[in-house]
Scaffold this motif. Structure first.
Motif, PDB file in Angstrom:
ATOM      1  N   VAL A   1       0.839  -1.204   0.000  1.00 47.43           N
ATOM      2  CA  VAL A   1       0.000   0.000   0.000  1.00 47.43           C
ATOM      3  C   VAL A   1       0.873   1.254   0.000  1.00 47.43           C
ATOM      4  N   GLY A   2       1.950   1.243   0.764  1.00 43.99           N
ATOM      5  CA  GLY A   2       2.874   2.380   0.786  1.00 43.99           C
ATOM      6  C   GLY A   2       3.510   2.611  -0.571  1.00 43.99           C
ATOM      7  N   ALA A   3       3.901   1.535  -1.239  1.00 38.62           N
ATOM      8  CA  ALA A   3       4.498   1.664  -2.574  1.00 38.62           C
ATOM      9  C   ALA A   3       3.486   2.221  -3.567  1.00 38.62           C
ATOM     10  N   LEU A   4       2.223   1.786  -3.463  1.00 41.66           N
ATOM     11  CA  LEU A   4       1.190   2.308  -4.351  1.00 41.66           C
ATOM     12  C   LEU A   4       0.941   3.790  -4.108  1.00 41.66           C
ATOM     13  N   ILE A   5       0.965   4.212  -2.851  1.00 40.02           N
ATOM     14  CA  ILE A   5       0.790   5.632  -2.540  1.00 40.02           C
ATOM     15  C   ILE A   5       1.934   6.450  -3.126  1.00 40.02           C
ATOM     16  N   ILE A   6       3.150   5.942  -3.039  1.00 37.21           N
ATOM     17  CA  ILE A   6       4.297   6.650  -3.615  1.00 37.21           C
ATOM     18  C   ILE A   6       4.174   6.736  -5.132  1.00 37.21           C
ATOM     19  N   ILE A   7       3.755   5.652  -5.772  1.00 38.63           N
ATOM     20  CA  ILE A   7       3.600   5.656  -7.229  1.00 38.63           C
ATOM     21  C   ILE A   7       2.536   6.657  -7.659  1.00 38.63           C
ATOM     22  N   VAL A   8       1.400   6.670  -6.977  1.00 35.55           N
ATOM     23  CA  VAL A   8       0.343   7.630  -7.298  1.00 35.55           C
ATOM     24  C   VAL A   8       0.832   9.063  -7.074  1.00 35.55           C
ATOM     25  N   GLY A   9       1.584   9.278  -5.998  1.00 38.14           N
ATOM     26  CA  GLY A   9       2.134  10.603  -5.730  1.00 38.14           C
ATOM     27  C   GLY A   9       3.087  11.071  -6.817  1.00 38.14           C
ATOM     28  N   VAL A  10       3.925  10.190  -7.296  1.00 36.67           N
ATOM     29  CA  VAL A  10       4.859  10.545  -8.375  1.00 36.67           C
ATOM     30  C   VAL A  10       4.098  10.858  -9.659  1.00 36.67           C
ATOM     31  N   ILE A  11       3.076  10.056  -9.970  1.00 33.69           N
ATOM     32  CA  ILE A  11       2.275  10.318 -11.168  1.00 33.69           C
ATOM     33  C   ILE A  11       1.599  11.681 -11.073  1.00 33.69           C
ATOM     34  N   ILE A  12       1.009  11.987  -9.923  1.00 31.01           N
ATOM     35  CA  ILE A  12       0.353  13.282  -9.751  1.00 31.01           C
ATOM     36  C   ILE A  12       1.357  14.419  -9.809  1.00 31.01           C
ATOM     37  N   TYR A  13       2.524  14.231  -9.227  1.00 30.71           N
ATOM     38  CA  TYR A  13       3.544  15.285  -9.205  1.00 30.71           C
ATOM     39  C   TYR A  13       4.014  15.631 -10.619  1.00 30.71           C
ATOM     40  N   PHE A  14       4.275  14.619 -11.439  1.00 29.21           N
ATOM     41  CA  PHE A  14       4.831  14.881 -12.759  1.00 29.21           C
ATOM     42  C   PHE A  14       3.778  15.137 -13.839  1.00 29.21           C
ATOM     43  N   PHE A  15       2.559  14.634 -13.645  1.00 28.58           N
ATOM     44  CA  PHE A  15       1.542  14.754 -14.691  1.00 28.58           C
ATOM     45  C   PHE A  15       0.308  15.509 -14.223  1.00 28.58           C
ATOM     46  N   HIS A  16       0.437  16.407 -13.251  1.00 35.98           N
ATOM     47  CA  HIS A  16      -0.712  17.133 -12.725  1.00 35.98           C
ATOM     48  C   HIS A  16      -1.406  17.979 -13.783  1.00 35.98           C
ATOM     49  N   ASP A  17      -0.668  18.502 -14.743  1.00 38.17           N
ATOM     50  CA  ASP A  17      -1.287  19.321 -15.780  1.00 38.17           C
ATOM     51  C   ASP A  17      -2.036  18.468 -16.812  1.00 38.17           C
ATOM     52  N   LYS A  18      -1.701  17.192 -16.921  1.00 39.15           N
ATOM     53  CA  LYS A  18      -2.381  16.289 -17.854  1.00 39.15           C
ATOM     54  C   LYS A  18      -3.599  15.626 -17.225  1.00 39.15           C
ATOM     55  N   LEU A  19      -3.740  15.694 -15.910  1.00 40.96           N
ATOM     56  CA  LEU A  19      -4.821  15.003 -15.205  1.00 40.96           C
ATOM     57  C   LEU A  19      -5.933  15.937 -14.749  1.00 40.96           C
ATOM     58  N   ASN A  20      -6.050  17.115 -15.342  1.00 44.12           N
ATOM     59  CA  ASN A  20      -7.060  18.060 -14.883  1.00 44.12           C
ATOM     60  C   ASN A  20      -8.473  17.669 -15.302  1.00 44.12           C
ATOM     61  N   TRP A  21      -8.643  16.650 -16.135  1.00 41.74           N
ATOM     62  CA  TRP A  21      -9.964  16.173 -16.525  1.00 41.74           C
ATOM     63  C   TRP A  21     -10.613  15.335 -15.430  1.00 41.74           C
ATOM     64  N   ILE A  22      -9.808  14.830 -14.496  1.00 38.71           N
ATOM     65  CA  ILE A  22     -10.361  14.025 -13.408  1.00 38.71           C
ATOM     66  C   ILE A  22     -11.184  14.940 -12.507  1.00 38.71           C
ATOM     67  N   GLY A  23     -12.421  14.590 -12.297  1.00 36.67           N
ATOM     68  CA  GLY A  23     -13.320  15.410 -11.506  1.00 36.67           C
ATOM     69  C   GLY A  23     -14.130  16.388 -12.328  1.00 36.67           C
ATOM     70  N   ARG A  24     -13.910  16.417 -13.628  1.00 37.11           N
ATOM     71  CA  ARG A  24     -14.658  17.309 -14.508  1.00 37.11           C
ATOM     72  C   ARG A  24     -15.328  16.524 -15.640  1.00 37.11           C
ATOM     73  N   LEU A  25     -15.695  15.299 -15.346  1.00 39.78           N
ATOM     74  CA  LEU A  25     -16.316  14.443 -16.347  1.00 39.78           C
ATOM     75  C   LEU A  25     -17.804  14.743 -16.465  1.00 39.78           C
TER      76      LEU A  25
END
Length: 74
Positions: free
Chosen positions: A12-36
């Motif tokens: 679970v800790g490794a998954l949280i780190i992976i999700v955090g890295v994805i959000i950190y580097f791709f935050h500008d590409k993920l702005n559609w989440i929550g606006r569907l």
């Protein structure tokens, strides 16, 4: 607590780190989440309400598929 509990906590800790890295580097590409389409948004003068219905359904399906795949591997 047993050996399996520690293993699950590490996973679970490794998954949280992976999700955090994805959000950190791709935050500008993920702005559609929550606006569907289907996400409920009500904004008034002194009031705002937001209920991400479609986003939660898609997230639930994704988590369900991950858990099914996990069980299939074991």
């Amino acid at each position: 607590m047993g050996e399996n509990t520690g293993k699950y906590i590490i996973i679970v800790g490794a998954l949280i780190i992976i999700v955090g890295v994805i959000i950190y580097f791709f935050h500008d590409k993920l702005n559609w989440i929550g606006r569907l389409p289907g996400d409920i948004r009500i904004e008034r003068e002194n009031f705002s309400f937001y209920f991400p219905f479609t986003t939660m359904v898609l997230l639930s399906i994704l988590v369900n598929l991950i858990f099914r795949f996990w069980r299939w591997l074991q």
